[in-house]
Design a protein around this motif. Structure first.
Motif, mmCIF file in Angstrom:
data_model
loop_
_atom_site.group_PDB
_atom_site.id
_atom_site.type_symbol
_atom_site.label_atom_id
_atom_site.label_comp_id
_atom_site.label_asym_id
_atom_site.label_seq_id
_atom_site.Cartn_x
_atom_site.Cartn_y
_atom_site.Cartn_z
ATOM 1 N N LYS A 106 45.442 32.474 46.355
ATOM 2 C CA LYS A 106 44.248 31.700 46.694
ATOM 3 C C LYS A 106 43.068 32.116 45.805
ATOM 4 O O LYS A 106 42.337 31.255 45.289
ATOM 5 C CB LYS A 106 43.901 31.914 48.164
ATOM 6 C CG LYS A 106 42.636 31.186 48.646
ATOM 7 C CD LYS A 106 42.419 31.429 50.131
ATOM 8 C CE LYS A 106 41.088 30.845 50.616
ATOM 9 N NZ LYS A 106 41.038 29.375 50.527
ATOM 10 N N MET A 107 42.910 33.419 45.603
ATOM 11 C CA MET A 107 41.800 33.912 44.790
ATOM 12 C C MET A 107 41.940 33.430 43.344
ATOM 13 O O MET A 107 40.966 33.017 42.701
ATOM 14 C CB MET A 107 41.782 35.443 44.826
ATOM 15 C CG MET A 107 40.453 36.060 44.465
ATOM 16 S SD MET A 107 39.267 35.994 45.817
ATOM 17 C CE MET A 107 37.731 35.942 44.889
ATOM 18 N N HIS A 108 43.151 33.459 42.837
ATOM 19 C CA HIS A 108 43.377 33.039 41.453
ATOM 20 C C HIS A 108 43.220 31.535 41.300
ATOM 21 O O HIS A 108 42.565 31.060 40.360
ATOM 22 C CB HIS A 108 44.778 33.463 40.995
ATOM 23 C CG HIS A 108 45.094 33.063 39.584
ATOM 24 N ND1 HIS A 108 45.721 31.870 39.274
ATOM 25 C CD2 HIS A 108 44.842 33.666 38.403
ATOM 26 C CE1 HIS A 108 45.845 31.767 37.973
ATOM 27 N NE2 HIS A 108 45.320 32.846 37.417
ATOM 28 N N ALA A 109 43.815 30.783 42.206
ATOM 29 C CA ALA A 109 43.790 29.320 42.080
ATOM 30 C C ALA A 109 42.376 28.757 42.183
ATOM 31 O O ALA A 109 42.020 27.814 41.472
ATOM 32 C CB ALA A 109 44.686 28.697 43.155
ATOM 33 N N LEU A 114 37.986 32.971 35.081
ATOM 34 C CA LEU A 114 37.698 34.184 34.317
ATOM 35 C C LEU A 114 38.640 34.306 33.122
ATOM 36 O O LEU A 114 38.218 34.670 32.023
ATOM 37 C CB LEU A 114 37.841 35.412 35.214
ATOM 38 C CG LEU A 114 36.881 35.506 36.398
ATOM 39 C CD1 LEU A 114 37.250 36.683 37.291
ATOM 40 C CD2 LEU A 114 35.443 35.652 35.914
ATOM 41 N N LEU A 115 39.920 34.002 33.352
ATOM 42 C CA LEU A 115 40.895 34.071 32.257
ATOM 43 C C LEU A 115 40.616 33.018 31.186
ATOM 44 O O LEU A 115 41.047 33.162 30.048
ATOM 45 C CB LEU A 115 42.312 33.898 32.816
ATOM 46 C CG LEU A 115 42.850 35.106 33.602
ATOM 47 C CD1 LEU A 115 44.056 34.701 34.437
ATOM 48 C CD2 LEU A 115 43.204 36.238 32.653
ATOM 49 N N HIS A 128 46.935 38.784 37.489
ATOM 50 C CA HIS A 128 45.879 39.238 36.592
ATOM 51 C C HIS A 128 44.659 39.564 37.458
ATOM 52 O O HIS A 128 43.976 38.665 37.940
ATOM 53 C CB HIS A 128 45.512 38.151 35.576
ATOM 54 C CG HIS A 128 46.531 37.965 34.494
ATOM 55 N ND1 HIS A 128 47.774 37.404 34.726
ATOM 56 C CD2 HIS A 128 46.499 38.276 33.160
ATOM 57 C CE1 HIS A 128 48.451 37.368 33.588
ATOM 58 N NE2 HIS A 128 47.706 37.891 32.633
ATOM 59 N N ILE A 129 44.402 40.846 37.657
ATOM 60 C CA ILE A 129 43.304 41.292 38.516
ATOM 61 C C ILE A 129 42.113 41.667 37.639
ATOM 62 O O ILE A 129 42.230 42.536 36.764
ATOM 63 C CB ILE A 129 43.709 42.525 39.348
ATOM 64 C CG1 ILE A 129 45.070 42.325 40.017
ATOM 65 C CG2 ILE A 129 42.612 42.862 40.362
ATOM 66 C CD1 ILE A 129 45.122 41.267 41.054
ATOM 67 N N PRO A 130 40.941 41.038 37.820
ATOM 68 C CA PRO A 130 39.783 41.402 36.998
ATOM 69 C C PRO A 130 39.355 42.847 37.240
ATOM 70 O O PRO A 130 39.351 43.319 38.387
ATOM 71 C CB PRO A 130 38.695 40.415 37.446
ATOM 72 C CG PRO A 130 39.128 39.931 38.789
ATOM 73 C CD PRO A 130 40.614 39.964 38.787
ATOM 74 N N VAL A 131 39.010 43.550 36.160
ATOM 75 C CA VAL A 131 38.517 44.925 36.235
ATOM 76 C C VAL A 131 37.161 44.953 35.546
ATOM 77 O O VAL A 131 37.059 44.873 34.322
ATOM 78 C CB VAL A 131 39.479 45.919 35.551
ATOM 79 C CG1 VAL A 131 38.942 47.349 35.674
ATOM 80 C CG2 VAL A 131 40.880 45.819 36.152
#
Length: 506
Positions: A74-77, A83-84, A111-114
């Motif tokens: 859900k967070m990615h979609a 961000l990517l 892919h988790i943003p850091v």
């Protein structure tokens, strides 16, 4: 050097005194307010009215009522895919230089943003971890020794506007300069992407180092130690690293690996548990009289807890919409919860995928009990990973054997279900007897499993295989080393693929 070590130890003791633990409930409320205030002008902050939440009389309650729970998909979609694509100010101010590639057990493509703020949070947690060593009564000389961190490669994947890699590699590539003299294997070796080549190089260089502490996931630490012992024809690792005293473990339960790991040592180590995930540094063990880990209540992460039961979590391990969620303030001790986090990397009410129990609320201490998707409940058996691990420890004692790795699934036998297990074993045992003993132990220790065995769960089968098959499968389907973990529970389709692989490699 001993004098220098004593000075360092005293400095650490002093640091620990001035870094006294805050009141966790008050600290958590402040963290949430800081998170909301910092992100209020992002796209996410505007969409969920962070400014209004901050003006509420009860900020925590307003946050929980306005912002939905997210899993990664859900967070990615809805947000992180922007961000990517190079967008900024999406879920956290600005952009980010790094994305952590999750190598966990529920997905291979996260892919988790850091963010820079998260890297600072991880560094701060690392300093607290070092400060906590003073509680473990280590000699001053220990603090002059080197730390071998066996994580993923620090050679990150270069993209147009960011770099990608596992979180341990990202963290190691951003170590503070002052730590460089203590850190092994060093950047040159840590940059090697190929796991086997990296371990061979570590084995070659091992005699040059004076290691006092090793850090990494147990399965891969053990393989590394075996390679060093074999390469130098040693009886145990202390012949080459006599000052090795501490192992900081993490990522998976350590107890299944303890017996086999200690066969590689001249004497046991001090074992300290850590909880570093792709989404942040969650907790560390701060004291020797418990195996629980302390959360970081004032370090850029806001924690929430969802009761891990059928009323709050669905059959896919996801939090049901509109369910009651607790903050640290109102959560209870000794109850199993799904952990949610909101962070300085722009994760919001995010299901990290782990289940935990709060063991000491005043100290904000927890234990990891399993994974939301590694919970075997197809036929109502309600088996957690911890219960599975505990059952295998009973079998190890009963058969005087070592059973470190396992994968289990509910699979069809005609129109009915059975539990099918693949378990690593270092002895030739009767698999039918082992299955009966495992079944008996689980019945005795889990009433739901006992009921399921009288109804829909019609049998238990066990296959005993060498542990190397698990690692070979991991190498061919994922990769070796780093933060890669063996899944414990699989869906039937994936399990049958693994069963075919195991059969071909026996």
């Amino acid at each position: 050097m001993a004098v220098i070590g004593e000075l360092i130890k005293k400095a650490i003791d002093f640091t620990g005194m001035i870094m006294s633990d805050p009141d966790p409930v008050k600290a958590q409320k402040k963290v949430l307010e800081n998170l909301l205030g910092t992100a209020r002008l992002t796209a996410f902050g505007k969409a969920y009215h962070f400014t209004e939440i901050l003006e509420s009389e009860d900020v925590v309650a307003a946050f929980q009522s306005k912002v939905p729970v997210h899993d990664y998909d859900k967070m990615h979609a809805e947000w992180w895919h922007y961000l990517l694509e190079g967008h900024q100010n999406v879920t956290w101010p600005g952009g980010q230089n790094y994305f952590a590639l999750s190598s966990g057990t529920t997905s291979n493509s996260k892919h988790i943003p850091v963010t820079d703020a998260m890297l600072e949070s991880i560094r701060k947690a690392g300093i607290q971890e070092i400060a906590s060593l003073s509680a473990f009564n280590l000699p001053g000389d220990f603090f002059t020794k080197q730390i071998l961190m066996l994580g993923s490669s620090t050679s990150l994947i270069e993209k147009d506007d960011h770099k990608e890699g596992e979180i341990s590699g990202i963290s190691a590539s951003n170590l503070p300069t002052w730590f460089g003299g203590f850190y092994k294997p060093g950047r040159e070796i840590a940059d090697i992407s190929d796991w086997d080549e990296r371990v061979r190089k570590i084995a070659e260089e091992a005699p040059k180092w004076d290691i006092g502490c090793i850090s990494g996931i147990p399965a891969w630490i053990e393989l590394m130690l075996k390679e060093i012992i074999s390469y130098h024809k040693l009886s145990n690792i202390h012949e080459i690293w006599p000052n090795l005293m501490v192992y900081t473990t993490g990522g998976v339960a350590f107890e299944p690996y303890k017996k086999s790991l200690e066969q590689l040592l001249a004497h046991p180590l001090i074992y300290i548990d850590t909880y570093l995930a792709s989404e942040g540094f969650i907790a560390i063990q701060k004291r020797p009289d418990t195996t629980s880990m302390a959360l970081f209540p004032d370090n850029g992460i806001f924690y929430e807890f969802v009761p891990f039961d059928g009323d709050h979590v669905d059959e896919n391990g996801l939090v049901k919409p509109g369910t009651k969620v607790f903050s640290l303030d109102d959560a209870e001790e000794n109850k199993e919860y799904v952990l949610l986090i909101s962070t300085v990397s722009g994760a919001w009410r995010y299901m990290i995928g782990d289940t935990v129990t709060i063991t000491d609320k005043a100290r904000a201490e927890i234990k990891i009990t399993g994974r939301t998707k590694h919970f075997l409940n197809v036929v109502g058996s309600q088996l957690s990973v911890n219960q599975m691990n505990d059952a295998l420890r009973v079998l190890e004692k009963e058969y005087d054997t070592i059973m470190k790795e396992f994968i289990v699934a509910a699979v069809h036998r005609n129109e009915e279900y059975i539990h099918k297990w693949f378990i690593s074993c270092d002895k030739s045992l009767d698999k039918v007897q082992v299955a009966e003993a495992l079944d008996k132990t689980l019945k005795e220790n889990n009433k739901n499993y006992n009921v399921a065995r009288t109804r829909a769960l019609k049998g238990v089968e066990v296959e005993l295989i060498p542990e190397e098959i698990f690692y070979k499968w991991s190498e061919e389907t994922k990769k070796l080393g780093g933060q890669v973990k063996i899944p414990r529970v699989m869906k039937e389709e994936d399990f049958l693929e693994f069963a075919g692989f195991a059969e071909k490699n026996l």
